[in-house]
Design a protein around this motif. Structure first.
Motif, PDB file in Angstrom:
ATOM      1  N   HIS A 100       0.865  -1.184   0.000  1.00 56.81           N
ATOM      2  CA  HIS A 100       0.000   0.000   0.000  1.00 56.81           C
ATOM      3  C   HIS A 100       0.901   1.233   0.000  1.00 56.81           C
ATOM      4  CE1 HIS A 100      -2.772   2.839   2.400  1.00 56.81           C
ATOM      5  NE2 HIS A 100      -3.103   2.881   1.131  1.00 56.81           N
ATOM      6  N   ARG A 102       0.588   5.506  -0.356  1.00 56.64           N
ATOM      7  CA  ARG A 102      -0.293   6.668  -0.429  1.00 56.64           C
ATOM      8  C   ARG A 102       0.570   7.918  -0.427  1.00 56.64           C
ATOM      9  NH1 ARG A 102      -0.218   8.760   4.683  1.00 56.64           N
ATOM     10  NH2 ARG A 102       0.001   7.293   6.390  1.00 56.64           N
ATOM     11  N   PRO A 108      -5.627  11.675   0.658  1.00 54.78           N
ATOM     12  CA  PRO A 108      -4.517  11.015  -0.017  1.00 54.78           C
ATOM     13  C   PRO A 108      -4.989  10.189  -1.214  1.00 54.78           C
ATOM     14  CG  PRO A 108      -5.022   9.896   2.036  1.00 54.78           C
ATOM     15  CD  PRO A 108      -5.888  11.115   1.983  1.00 54.78           C
ATOM     16  N   THR A 109      -4.126  10.089  -2.229  1.00 52.82           N
ATOM     17  CA  THR A 109      -4.372   9.152  -3.326  1.00 52.82           C
ATOM     18  C   THR A 109      -3.492   7.936  -3.066  1.00 52.82           C
ATOM     19  OG1 THR A 109      -2.743  10.280  -4.705  1.00 52.82           O
ATOM     20  CG2 THR A 109      -5.048  10.882  -5.013  1.00 52.82           C
ATOM     21  N   GLU A 110      -3.931   6.773  -3.573  1.00 55.10           N
ATOM     22  CA  GLU A 110      -3.284   5.522  -3.200  1.00 55.10           C
ATOM     23  C   GLU A 110      -2.938   4.683  -4.422  1.00 55.10           C
ATOM     24  OE1 GLU A 110      -5.493   4.439   0.899  1.00 55.10           O
ATOM     25  OE2 GLU A 110      -6.754   4.348  -0.905  1.00 55.10           O
TER      26      GLU A 110
END
Length: 118
Positions: A100, A102, A108-110
């Protein structure tokens, strides 16, 4: 693994998937190739992999600062500037482990990847 920013500003992982052999010994490089700040940086987590691996060495940046872990673990790697971190490990259990990443945006974008231990 290289973490960059896509055309839409979201983090991009390259490659997104790794296949490892149970019983092997690996070095994983997390590279943030672009200039970042604490507001635009990336946060890398592979919690389940780290919980199921014997961590040997954690190295930070170009100065080759090394931490000899002797089985201890860490939780995440965060890039607040251009640079890299490496960790050497021995996966103790087979399975599929998520990655993961971010960014520090609000919200946040991930990005997601995975490590397969066979």
């Amino acid at each position: 693994m290289e973490i960059t920013r896509g055309d839409d500003g979201a983090p991009v992982l390259e490659p997104e998937e790794f296949t490892l052999s149970h019983g092997g010994y690996y070095r994983f490089n997390v590279v943030c190739p672009e200039a970042l700040t604490s507001e635009t940086g990336f946060h890398f987590e592979a919690t389940e992999l780290l919980e199921n691996s014997h961590i040997r060495v954690l190295s930070i940046g170009e100065a080759d600062i090394e931490f000899y872990m002797q089985g201890l673990t860490f939780r995440a790697i965060e890039c607040d500037d251009q640079g890299s971190a490496r960790f050497s490990f021995h996966p103790m259990r087979t399975g599929v482990y998520p990655i993961h990443v971010r960014d520090q945006g609000v919200p946040p974008t991930e990005a997601f990847g995975r490590i397969i231990v066979e």
